[in-house]
Design an enzyme around this catalytic site. Structure first.
Site, PDB file in Angstrom:
ATOM      1  N   ARG A  31     -10.427 -11.408   1.658  1.00  0.00           N
ATOM      2  CA  ARG A  31     -11.274 -12.474   1.081  1.00  0.00           C
ATOM      3  C   ARG A  31     -10.572 -13.818   1.154  1.00  0.00           C
ATOM      4  O   ARG A  31     -11.228 -14.849   1.238  1.00  0.00           O
ATOM      5  CB  ARG A  31     -11.670 -12.080  -0.356  1.00  0.00           C
ATOM      6  N   LYS A  61       0.840  -1.197   0.000  1.00  0.00           N
ATOM      7  CA  LYS A  61       0.000   0.000   0.000  1.00  0.00           C
ATOM      8  C   LYS A  61       0.876   1.248   0.000  1.00  0.00           C
ATOM      9  O   LYS A  61       2.001   1.209   0.497  1.00  0.00           O
ATOM     10  CB  LYS A  61      -0.859   0.029   1.275  1.00  0.00           C
TER      11      LYS A  61
HETATM   12  N1  BES Z   1      -8.244  -3.710   4.206  1.00  0.00           N
HETATM   13  C1  BES Z   1      -8.390  -3.270   2.870  1.00  0.00           C
HETATM   14  C2  BES Z   1      -9.690  -2.504   2.624  1.00  0.00           C
HETATM   15  C3  BES Z   1      -9.788  -1.160   3.256  1.00  0.00           C
HETATM   16  C4  BES Z   1      -9.368  -0.031   2.584  1.00  0.00           C
HETATM   17  C5  BES Z   1     -10.382  -1.013   4.484  1.00  0.00           C
HETATM   18  C6  BES Z   1      -9.511   1.218   3.155  1.00  0.00           C
HETATM   19  C7  BES Z   1     -10.523   0.229   5.064  1.00  0.00           C
HETATM   20  C8  BES Z   1     -10.085   1.343   4.386  1.00  0.00           C
HETATM   21  C9  BES Z   1      -8.371  -4.478   1.931  1.00  0.00           C
HETATM   22  O1  BES Z   1      -7.616  -5.547   2.342  1.00  0.00           O
HETATM   23  C10 BES Z   1      -7.813  -3.984   0.642  1.00  0.00           C
HETATM   24  O2  BES Z   1      -6.681  -3.631   0.626  1.00  0.00           O
HETATM   25  N2  BES Z   1      -8.614  -3.984  -0.416  1.00  0.00           N
HETATM   26  C11 BES Z   1      -8.184  -3.519  -1.683  1.00  0.00           C
HETATM   27  C12 BES Z   1      -8.741  -4.451  -2.724  1.00  0.00           C
HETATM   28  C13 BES Z   1      -8.143  -4.228  -4.080  1.00  0.00           C
HETATM   29  C14 BES Z   1      -6.701  -4.660  -4.078  1.00  0.00           C
HETATM   30  C15 BES Z   1      -8.944  -5.015  -5.074  1.00  0.00           C
HETATM   31  C16 BES Z   1      -8.739  -2.111  -1.865  1.00  0.00           C
HETATM   32  O3  BES Z   1      -9.858  -1.832  -1.404  1.00  0.00           O
HETATM   33  O4  BES Z   1      -8.029  -1.282  -2.412  1.00  0.00           O
HETATM   34 MN    MN Z   2      -5.582  -5.330   1.745  1.00  0.00          MN
END
Ligand code: BES
Ligand code: MN
Ligand code: ZN
Length: 503
Positions: free
Chosen positions: A353, A279
């Site tokens: 997931r 990230k």
């Molecule tokens: N934990 C995150 C989702 C999230 C993002 C929660 C912001 C709270 C605030 C999740 O694991 C994630 O990183 N999801 C990605 C999915 C993408 C790679 C398809 C996302 O939402 O960017």
């Molecule tokens: Mn994630």
């Protein structure tokens, strides 16, 4: 953690040196208690209302320094809104606002006068209990790592007494609401603990320490156990972390021994760096909250056990840390899930997931539940769709959805259902495995995540709540929660259980 506020219900109280709180409805219609106080002070409340732009709306408040001859410290007028709008949620909000007004003063003791207030199906005792529980929920703080705070910067309120004509009923009605508050507090606490303190192993221990004494059965599975079972997806996520992944199974047996259990499953990524699909740095610390789905499930179990709910409940949380490392999974890796289905991991940041798919399959396979509800801070896309005002609801079952929507309306934890269809499902088609963990584009990210999960519920009635927008809120304070972890979901699921699944 200790209960932050002592709450009691009384028929009358000595008002010496306390803050008195009375309610005023919309358009400044005084409650009987306010009217009485106004009369004894020769119109002081009326003057305060007229000189302070107070309209009696929920959240409106005026603090009046009491005249010397009154012996009380101050009088606080609290907006009660429109009489006909009073509901469980609104009453708890009122209580939360009252706490916030009191917390801004140095007062240690407050007395809310309700006299004979009742409205529709809400009796005197219910109203008193609901307002008090809202105040209690708002009073939670997390300052264990603050070593330099001064008393005059902190709320001082210790006791909140409610004067009602029916203190016995109020005390009875308050017990289950206090159990909910305690579940919410546990949820907020584990969510707020930093990740160097709460990681899978210490989190599992904490669950045991909190719930075992309440007669919840706890099993903790480690990596060896999960490997034996074949949880390749969950283990894949944790593989880059030096912390051992855990799966915690909780069982509350409050129902008949032959009653099929209901099941709750939570995502517990104790920290989500994104893994090799790292990230960006900005606000990455927020990913300490990526275990909030599991925290809601743990808090809910505490609530159900405290109020001895007459139902059999299983709860399963997958606890892992998602780290980049030489041993971490790579984009393009193929993992084999517990269900036997294979997953091509195109993005290691779509890890929630992968944790849930094994936890869900395990839960339905072992417990054959009536239904499963899972909670997860699953996608950033749900914030784009719904902001921080609703959690996303996804389900394969209309009856369960309806019941959840109903519980949401009543409890004050709002949700909004989004569609699931085979066309969205097709977006997960992979050229090398049974499915990809993300779709190829950026569209409908929350829905494709839900479609992914649905492939692991084996047609059991199921609902997924994407709580990424609701689990912590830094932009504003909620009536019943300070900034930070909200505890969203505990009230909602407690309500679902109470309204439909208890004997
Ligand atoms: N934990 C995150 C989702 C999230 C993002 C929660 C912001 C709270 C605030 C999740 O694991 C994630 O990183 N999801 C990605 C999915 C993408 C790679 C398809 C996302 O939402 O960017
Ligand atoms: Mn994630
Ligand atoms: Zn995540």
């Amino acid at each position: 953690m200790e209960i932050p506020l002592k709450v009691q219900f009384l028929k009358e109280a000595d008002n010496t040196d306390v803050a008195i709180v009375v309610g005023v409805f919309a358009d400044n219609e005084m409650t009987a208690a306010a009217q009485f106080l106004n009369d004894t002070t020769h119109g002081l409340l009326k003057t305060a209302i007229e000189t302070n732009r107070f309209k009696g709306k929920i959240g409106d408040s005026v603090s009046i320094i009491a005249p010397n001859d009154l012996k009380v410290r101050r009088i606080i007028l609290a907006g009660f809104g429109k009489k006909e709008d009073l509901s469980h949620k609104v009453l708890q909000d009122i209580g939360g606002h009252i706490y916030a007004s009191l917390a801004a003063t140095p007062d240690k003791e407050a007395v809310l006068h309700l006299s004979d207030l009742s409205e529709g199906s809400l009796g005197k005792g219910d109203i008193a209990a609901l307002i008090a529980s809202g105040a209690l929920m708002r009073s939670w703080r997390f300052d264990k790592y603050m070593t330099k705070q001064k008393a005059d910067e902190l709320p001082q309120l210790e006791t909140f007494s409610v004067i009602t004509e029916d203190p016995e009923t109020a005390t009875q009605a308050f017990m289950p609401l206090k159990a909910v508050a305690e579940g919410v507090f546990l949820c907020r606490e584990v969510a707020t603990e930093p990740c160097n303190v709460i990681y899978p192993e210490t989190y599992a221990d904490k669950i045991k320490e909190e719930l075992k004494p309440l007669n919840v059965d706890i099993e903790i599975l480690g990596e060896k156990d999960m490997k034996k079972l074949g949880m390749g997806c969950l283990l894949g996520v944790g593989q880059g972390s030096s912390k051992e992944s855990k799966l915690v199974v909780m069982q509350w047996k409050g129902g008949a021994s032959d009653q099929q259990p209901i099941a709750f499953v939570g995502k517990g990524v104790t920290f989500d760096t994104g893994g090799i699909s790292l990230k960006p740095g900005l606000n990455m610390h927020e990913m300490k909250y990526d275990m909030c789905g599991s925290a809601v499930v743990v808090g809910l179990m505490k609530t159900l056990a405290l109020r001895k709910a007459k139902v059999n409940v299983v709860a399963v949380v997958g606890l892992v840390e998602n780290m980049p490392d030489g041993n971490a999974i790579r984009p393009g890796d193929v993992l084999t899930s517990l269900s036997g289905q294979t997953v091509e991991v195109l993005n290691t940041d779509a890890e929630g997931r992968l944790v849930l798919c094994d936890a869900l399959w395990y839960t339905q396979d072992r417990f054959k539940p009536q239904f499963m509800v899972n909670l997860a801070t699953l996608t950033g896309a749900i914030l784009v769709a719904l902001g921080d005002l609703h959690a996303g609801l996804f389900s394969n079952n209309d009856e369960l959805s309806k019941r959840l929507e109903d519980a949401a309306d009543k409890s004050g934890d709002p949700i909004w259902r989004l569609p699931m269809t085979t066309d969205y499902d097709k977006m997960l088609k992979s050229p090398v495995a049974d499915m990809q963990n993300i779709s190829n584009g950026r569209l409908a990210g929350s829905i494709t995540a839900a479609q992914f999960l649905e492939r692991f519920v084996n047609k059991v009635p199921w609902a997924h709540l994407d709580i990424a927008g609701m689990s912590w809120i830094d932009s504003r304070q909620l009536p019943t929660a300070p900034k930070g972890a909200t505890g969203f979901g505990v009230r909602l699921l407690n309500r679902l259980v109470k309204d439909h699944y208890e004997a």
